[in-house]
Design an enzyme around this catalytic site. Structure first.
Site, PDB file in Angstrom:
ATOM      1  CG  ASP A  21       4.133  -1.329  -3.867  1.00  0.00           C
ATOM      2  OD1 ASP A  21       3.076  -0.889  -3.380  1.00  0.00           O
ATOM      3  OD2 ASP A  21       5.243  -1.188  -3.320  1.00  0.00           O
ATOM      4  CG  HIS A  38      -6.335   0.776  -4.094  1.00  0.00           C
ATOM      5  ND1 HIS A  38      -5.044   0.306  -4.109  1.00  0.00           N
ATOM      6  CD2 HIS A  38      -6.530   1.287  -2.839  1.00  0.00           C
ATOM      7  CE1 HIS A  38      -4.486   0.505  -2.916  1.00  0.00           C
ATOM      8  NE2 HIS A  38      -5.360   1.120  -2.137  1.00  0.00           N
ATOM      9  CG  LEU A 132      -3.202 -16.512 -17.439  1.00  0.00           C
ATOM     10  CD1 LEU A 132      -1.684 -16.665 -17.493  1.00  0.00           C
ATOM     11  CD2 LEU A 132      -3.581 -15.033 -17.493  1.00  0.00           C
TER      12      LEU A 132
HETATM   13  C1  IPE Z   1       2.943  -5.529  -1.006  1.00  0.00           C
HETATM   14  O1  IPE Z   1       2.808  -4.148  -1.124  1.00  0.00           O
HETATM   15  C2  IPE Z   1       1.602  -6.182  -1.018  1.00  0.00           C
HETATM   16  C3  IPE Z   1       0.851  -6.075  -2.270  1.00  0.00           C
HETATM   17  C4  IPE Z   1       1.287  -5.602  -3.391  1.00  0.00           C
HETATM   18  C5  IPE Z   1      -0.479  -6.613  -2.229  1.00  0.00           C
HETATM   19  P1  IPE Z   1       2.832  -3.197   0.153  1.00  0.00           P
HETATM   20  O2  IPE Z   1       2.749  -1.829  -0.345  1.00  0.00           O
HETATM   21  O3  IPE Z   1       1.812  -3.635   1.125  1.00  0.00           O
HETATM   22  O4  IPE Z   1       4.270  -3.539   0.775  1.00  0.00           O
HETATM   23  P2  IPE Z   1       5.219  -2.650   1.666  1.00  0.00           P
HETATM   24  O5  IPE Z   1       4.415  -2.194   2.840  1.00  0.00           O
HETATM   25  O6  IPE Z   1       5.683  -1.507   0.835  1.00  0.00           O
HETATM   26  O7  IPE Z   1       6.334  -3.560   2.023  1.00  0.00           O
HETATM   27  C1  IPE Z   2      -0.397  -1.678  -3.995  1.00  0.00           C
HETATM   28  O1  IPE Z   2      -0.333  -0.303  -3.943  1.00  0.00           O
HETATM   29  C2  IPE Z   2      -1.775  -2.206  -3.716  1.00  0.00           C
HETATM   30  C3  IPE Z   2      -1.922  -2.888  -2.420  1.00  0.00           C
HETATM   31  C4  IPE Z   2      -0.960  -3.139  -1.565  1.00  0.00           C
HETATM   32  C5  IPE Z   2      -3.263  -3.312  -2.051  1.00  0.00           C
HETATM   33  P1  IPE Z   2      -0.174   0.477  -2.563  1.00  0.00           P
HETATM   34  O2  IPE Z   2      -1.528   0.715  -2.019  1.00  0.00           O
HETATM   35  O3  IPE Z   2       0.768  -0.258  -1.658  1.00  0.00           O
HETATM   36  O4  IPE Z   2       0.488   1.836  -3.045  1.00  0.00           O
HETATM   37  P2  IPE Z   2       1.669   2.624  -2.374  1.00  0.00           P
HETATM   38  O5  IPE Z   2       2.803   1.656  -2.173  1.00  0.00           O
HETATM   39  O6  IPE Z   2       1.167   3.157  -1.074  1.00  0.00           O
HETATM   40  O7  IPE Z   2       2.017   3.699  -3.356  1.00  0.00           O
HETATM   41 MG    MG Z   3       2.766  -0.226  -1.449  1.00  0.00          MG
END
Ligand code: IPE
Ligand code: IPE
Ligand code: MG
Length: 247
Positions: A21, A38, A132
């Site tokens: 995240d 990303h 892995l």
């Molecule tokens: C959780 O992250 C899903 C992934 C890492 C793929 P999100 O960014 O979507 O989760 P929330 O919205 O903060 O709970």
């Molecule tokens: C995690 O990073 C990747 C996915 C959920 C696909 P985020 O896109 O949720 O990044 P933040 O949480 O908005 O910083």
């Molecule tokens: Mg996120």
């Protein structure tokens, strides 16, 4: 001493799961659009997979796209799917050469056709690899997974291939997407959020949780090794007392 050297390889977790995240916030910090975050997240994935291979980890599950993530702006979803296809097709040969077996959990049918095709191709190519086991959670949510299991169980009971009285924890687990994988001993989440976000609810019943403020695009193998060292200092009691464990 590096964290890598502090790891006790005889007490390595078999399975580590990571909620990757913070890509969006990382991009914002760099005054760039979210997709930039990303893209840099992929660099971290490569580095972490490499690190996992170096220490001989058996299973690594990466939460890459949740069921809820479909509700993000269309542009971001499309870019993420494209990034997924490009990354898999670019990396699959290296993964294969390094003995990595690529598998997925989640609703592959909901992915764009070119994505699911690319993933199937990569899974097929690497299916006999003994290194892995890299599990990508894609269009995954734990509630979806549990509901799927309940529906299949109900169907098997109706068709009399399963007796209600036979259903126990291990039978239930055999209906989950993770059926051949041990539960993760360690769950890591980056970016300072302290929540599970619908990830592996059944499987993490007794996992050790580890949270770090680092944003995913900044996460590197030495951070993973630090989490493992921290995990190895914990006492996992499973409801017992400390004295019971030391006897
Ligand atoms: C959780 O992250 C899903 C992934 C890492 C793929 P999100 O960014 O979507 O989760 P929330 O919205 O903060 O709970
Ligand atoms: C995690 O990073 C990747 C996915 C959920 C696909 P985020 O896109 O949720 O990044 P933040 O949480 O908005 O910083
Ligand atoms: Mg996120």
């Amino acid at each position: 001493m590096s964290f890598k050297n502090q790891i006790d390889l005889t007490k390595l977790p078999e399975h580590i799961a990571i909620i990757m995240d913070g890509n969006g916030r990382w991009a914002k910090d760099h005054n760039k659009p979210r997709v930039y975050g990303h893209k840099h997240g992929v660099v971290s994935v490569r580095n972490i997979v490499e690190g996992a291979g170096e220490i001989g980890l058996k299973h690594l599950t990466l939460y890459a796209f949740s069921t809820e993530n479909w509700n993000r702006p269309k542009l971001e979803v499309t870019a993420l799917m494209q990034l997924l296809v490009n990354t898999i097709s670019k990396e699959v040969d290296t993964l294969h050469k390094n003995g990595v077996k690529l598998t997925t959990i989640g609703d592959l049918n909901s992915l764009p056709n070119n994505c699911s095709k690319e993933l199937e191709r990569a899974s097929e190519l690497t299916k006999n690899n003994k290194g892995l086991n890299l599990i990508l959670a894609l269009s995954y949510s734990a509630k979806w997974e549990i509901l799927q299991a309940v529906k299949t169980i109900a169907n098997d009971v109706t068709e009399k291939s399963l007796n209600i009285y036979e259903i126990n924890e291990s039978v239930f687990a055999s209906y989950l997407e993770t059926k051949d994988i041990p539960d993760p001993e360690l769950l890591i989440r980056t970016s300072g959020e302290h929540r599970i976000s619908n990830f592996l609810l059944w499987q993490i019943a007794y996992s050790e949780l580890y949270f770090t403020n680092k944003l995913w695009p900044d996460y590197r193998k030495e951070d993973l090794f630090e989490a493992i060292v921290n995990y190895q200092k914990r006492e996992r009691r499973f409801g017992l007392t400390s004295d019971q464990l030391s006897n």
